[in-house]
Design an enzyme around this catalytic site. Structure first.
Site, PDB file in Angstrom:
ATOM      1  N   CYS A   1       0.796  -1.236   0.000  1.00 42.57           N
ATOM      2  CA  CYS A   1       0.000   0.000   0.000  1.00 42.57           C
ATOM      3  C   CYS A   1       0.828   1.285   0.000  1.00 42.57           C
ATOM      4  O   CYS A   1       0.767   2.058  -0.954  1.00 42.57           O
ATOM      5  CB  CYS A   1      -0.947   0.003   1.197  1.00 42.57           C
ATOM      6  SG  CYS A   1      -2.238  -1.217   1.001  1.00 42.57           S
TER       7      CYS A   1
HETATM    8  N1  LIG Z   1      -3.228  -5.369   1.369  1.00 39.74           N
HETATM    9  C1  LIG Z   1      -3.552  -4.315   2.090  1.00 39.74           C
HETATM   10  O1  LIG Z   1      -3.062  -4.105   3.203  1.00 39.74           O
HETATM   11  C2  LIG Z   1      -4.566  -3.338   1.559  1.00 39.74           C
HETATM   12  C3  LIG Z   1      -5.171  -2.428   2.451  1.00 39.74           C
HETATM   13  C4  LIG Z   1      -6.120  -1.531   1.944  1.00 39.74           C
HETATM   14  C5  LIG Z   1      -6.423  -1.530   0.597  1.00 39.74           C
HETATM   15  N2  LIG Z   1      -5.801  -2.404  -0.245  1.00 39.74           N
HETATM   16  C6  LIG Z   1      -6.193  -2.414  -1.663  1.00 39.74           C
HETATM   17  O2  LIG Z   1      -7.086  -3.490  -1.870  1.00 39.74           O
HETATM   18  C7  LIG Z   1      -6.901  -4.053  -3.173  1.00 39.74           C
HETATM   19  C8  LIG Z   1      -6.598  -5.527  -3.054  1.00 39.74           C
HETATM   20  O3  LIG Z   1      -5.375  -5.672  -2.376  1.00 39.74           O
HETATM   21  P1  LIG Z   1      -4.901  -7.076  -1.783  1.00 39.74           P
HETATM   22  O4  LIG Z   1      -3.664  -6.812  -1.017  1.00 39.74           O
HETATM   23  O5  LIG Z   1      -6.035  -7.745  -1.113  1.00 39.74           O
HETATM   24  O6  LIG Z   1      -4.549  -7.854  -3.138  1.00 39.74           O
HETATM   25  P2  LIG Z   1      -4.238  -9.406  -3.318  1.00 39.74           P
HETATM   26  O7  LIG Z   1      -3.299  -9.492  -4.449  1.00 39.74           O
HETATM   27  O8  LIG Z   1      -3.868 -10.008  -2.018  1.00 39.74           O
HETATM   28  O9  LIG Z   1      -5.650 -10.046  -3.726  1.00 39.74           O
HETATM   29  C9  LIG Z   1      -6.321  -9.761  -4.903  1.00 39.74           C
HETATM   30  C10 LIG Z   1      -7.122 -10.979  -5.332  1.00 39.74           C
HETATM   31  O10 LIG Z   1      -7.893 -10.631  -6.488  1.00 39.74           O
HETATM   32  C11 LIG Z   1      -7.953 -11.752  -7.364  1.00 39.74           C
HETATM   33  N3  LIG Z   1      -8.343 -11.250  -8.672  1.00 39.74           N
HETATM   34  C12 LIG Z   1      -7.617 -10.579  -9.594  1.00 39.74           C
HETATM   35  N4  LIG Z   1      -8.385 -10.248 -10.650  1.00 39.74           N
HETATM   36  C13 LIG Z   1      -9.626 -10.726 -10.399  1.00 39.74           C
HETATM   37  C14 LIG Z   1     -10.860 -10.705 -11.121  1.00 39.74           C
HETATM   38  N5  LIG Z   1     -10.973 -10.111 -12.304  1.00 39.74           N
HETATM   39  N6  LIG Z   1     -11.920 -11.316 -10.562  1.00 39.74           N
HETATM   40  C15 LIG Z   1     -11.833 -11.929  -9.375  1.00 39.74           C
HETATM   41  N7  LIG Z   1     -10.694 -11.975  -8.643  1.00 39.74           N
HETATM   42  C16 LIG Z   1      -9.613 -11.379  -9.160  1.00 39.74           C
HETATM   43  C17 LIG Z   1      -6.563 -12.332  -7.254  1.00 39.74           C
HETATM   44  O11 LIG Z   1      -6.560 -13.690  -7.665  1.00 39.74           O
HETATM   45  C18 LIG Z   1      -6.269 -12.174  -5.751  1.00 39.74           C
HETATM   46  O12 LIG Z   1      -6.684 -13.305  -5.012  1.00 39.74           O
HETATM   47  C19 LIG Z   1      -5.807  -3.221  -3.824  1.00 39.74           C
HETATM   48  O13 LIG Z   1      -6.383  -2.169  -4.548  1.00 39.74           O
HETATM   49  C20 LIG Z   1      -5.058  -2.648  -2.631  1.00 39.74           C
HETATM   50  O14 LIG Z   1      -4.396  -1.443  -2.938  1.00 39.74           O
HETATM   51  C21 LIG Z   1      -4.896  -3.318   0.205  1.00 39.74           C
END
Ligand SMILES: NC(=O)c1ccc[n+]([C@@H]2O[C@H](COP(=O)([O-])OP(=O)(O)OC[C@H]3O[C@@H](n4cnc5c(N)ncnc54)[C@H](O)[C@@H]3O)[C@@H](O)[C@H]2O)c1
Length: 430
Positions: free
Chosen positions: A266
């Protein structure tokens, strides 16, 4: 309520498990079948405290399930949260491929769903993206108009990895950006079991709140690192300084820990994306650029200090304790450990690494270093030790554990060792 989560990663799975624990019926949808199967078996594909127990209990009560079938997931639910990745491009802007493709797919299904459905963007997206890219993809796929055939909200997530489920369940605030009031009401209703103030606003403002919050937290860390570097030259413990600073209620003591820099999926990406957006708008993001620059330099400090103590590190065995960017997570995205290991290898050092959870993920990046099963295994015969992540178990390391080393150079990148336990060690800012 019946809630679908699209993208069952760190945010999506914790959101799904969290909503299920509040009594909602949740369907987690992911394109990765292996993740889907694991979730249905009660095995979280990620490590986060409390998630496994909560997932298992919701599977038992029938409140959660996972699928790779988007159509089925949407038909069984009234609202979906899109939490797919929004990674950085080389210029710092965000890659929109995942989110627009997810929105297009949702739109295609909504075409044949009767009645109103609420689509919520939970991924972090720069101001304007929900309205300018997600809504057109949904409208294009469904042939329906946003705000009439379906509703749209933007609900940024503020959780910290390592505390993800706890933070999701006990947020400081819930921000809901809404295109239409009906969608805002529906999202607020989904959070009705949460004890947190709700701030309802428009889509763009909700998107910006997430970037402003993360940029400010990252700024606090880079500021603390700069103060820490000055403290180090003056022989002052930066932690004592920041304790005194943080006692000021206008400042707060949190996110003032100096160390080897921030990482994760992030802060680096969000600060870069906001900076890039600012440039696009003709605003020079000097502070944001400096936050990232200070952070980058901080990651190199540990290896520079190590070389200052050992001279050449070629052929020397260096124990690296901690690989994840935060304790209590297996996530290594942008972890300072990556830069540190790369620099050690470039200088010809032999790296013996240990992490309670993240070694598996790091092996995909560095297959040619040693991964010890325990901290003591990494310390054995080491010329020096670098502590990169403040895992709780490192707090108990004792002088006896460090006596397994050949040398006696111990450098902390996070303040973790207890002076009563270990005689000689040094922090990068203390
Ligand atoms: N990780 C954090 O601490 C955090 C905190 C706040 C916000 N965010 C935001 O949240 C979002 C997700 O982050 P994350 O860390 O959970 O990512 P991640 O990579 O852990 O998970 C994303 C998931 O989405 C799936 N995916 C991708 N394309 C897809 C589609 N078209 N349909 C269905 N599933 C699909 C992937 O297989 C994966 O399992 C990002 O925008 C990130 O910036 C993350």
């Amino acid at each position: 309520m019946n809630i679908c989560i699209i993208g069952a990663g760190y945010v999506g799975l914790c959101t799904g498990v969290g909503f299920a624990s509040k009594g909602h019926k949740v369907v987690c949808m992911d394109i990765d079948q292996e993740k889907v199967d694991k979730i249905n078996r009660g095995e979280p594909p990620i490590f986060e405290p409390g998630v496994e127990e909560s997932l298992k209990s919701s599977l038992q009560s029938g409140n959660i399930k996972a699928t790779s079938d988007l159509e089925q997931a949407l038909r069984e639910t009234d609202m979906c949260f899109i939490s797919v990745p929004t990674p950085s491009r080389d210029d710092g802007s965000i890659e929109l491929g995942h989110i627009t493709s997810a929105a297009q797919n949702v739109g295609n299904v909504l075409k044949s769903i009767d009645g109103y459905y609420t689509v919520v963007v939970k991924s972090t997206v720069v101001p304007g993206i929900t309205e300018g890219s997600v809504v057109p993809a949904l409208e294009g796929g469904s042939g329906k108009k946003a705000g009439e055939g379906f509703g749209v909200c933007m609900n940024p997530e503020f959780l910290r990895e390592g505390h993800a489920l706890e933070d999701f369940l006990k947020p400081d605030r819930i921000v809901i950006g809404e295109l239409d009031t009906r969608a805002g009401e529906a999202v607020q209703a989904a959070y009705s079991g949460f004890d947190a103030p709700v701030f309802r606003t428009n889509l763009k403002t909700a998107e910006m709140i997430k970037y402003a919050a993360n940029s400010l937290l990252a700024t606090k860390i880079s500021f603390s690192n700069e103060i820490g570097n000055i403290c180090k030259k003056l022989g002052i413990d930066a932690y004592d300084v920041m304790k005194g600073v943080g006692m000021d209620s206008r400042i707060s003591e949190r996110f003032l820990g100096a160390g080897c820099g921030f990482g994760g999926s992030c802060f680096p990406k969000d600060v870069a994306a906001l900076g890039q957006k600012a440039r696009e708008l003709g605003v020079e993001p000097r502070l944001l650029d400096n936050v990232l620059e200070t952070n980058k330099k901080q990651k190199s400090l540990m290896v520079a200090m190590l070389k200052g103590r050992l001279g050449s590190i070629e052929g020397r065995r260096i124990a690296v304790l901690g690989l994840s960017f935060n304790p209590d997570t297996d996530d290594i995205r942008e972890s300072p450990a990556i830069d540190i290991i790369r620099q050690l290898k470039e200088s010809g050092a032999e790296v013996a690494a240990y992490d309670p959870q993240a070694a598996g993920n790091m092996k995909a990046l560095f297959s040619d270093i040693e991964y010890a099963e325990t901290a003591k295994g990494a310390l054995k015969g080491a010329d020096a030790c670098l502590i990169v992540t403040d895992w709780e178990e490192f707090k108990d390391l004792s002088g006896q554990d460090f006596s397994l080393m050949k040398g006696d150079v111990i450098i902390e990148g996070r303040k973790v060792l207890k002076p009563g336990n270990v005689k000689r060690f040094e922090g990068i800012c203390w």
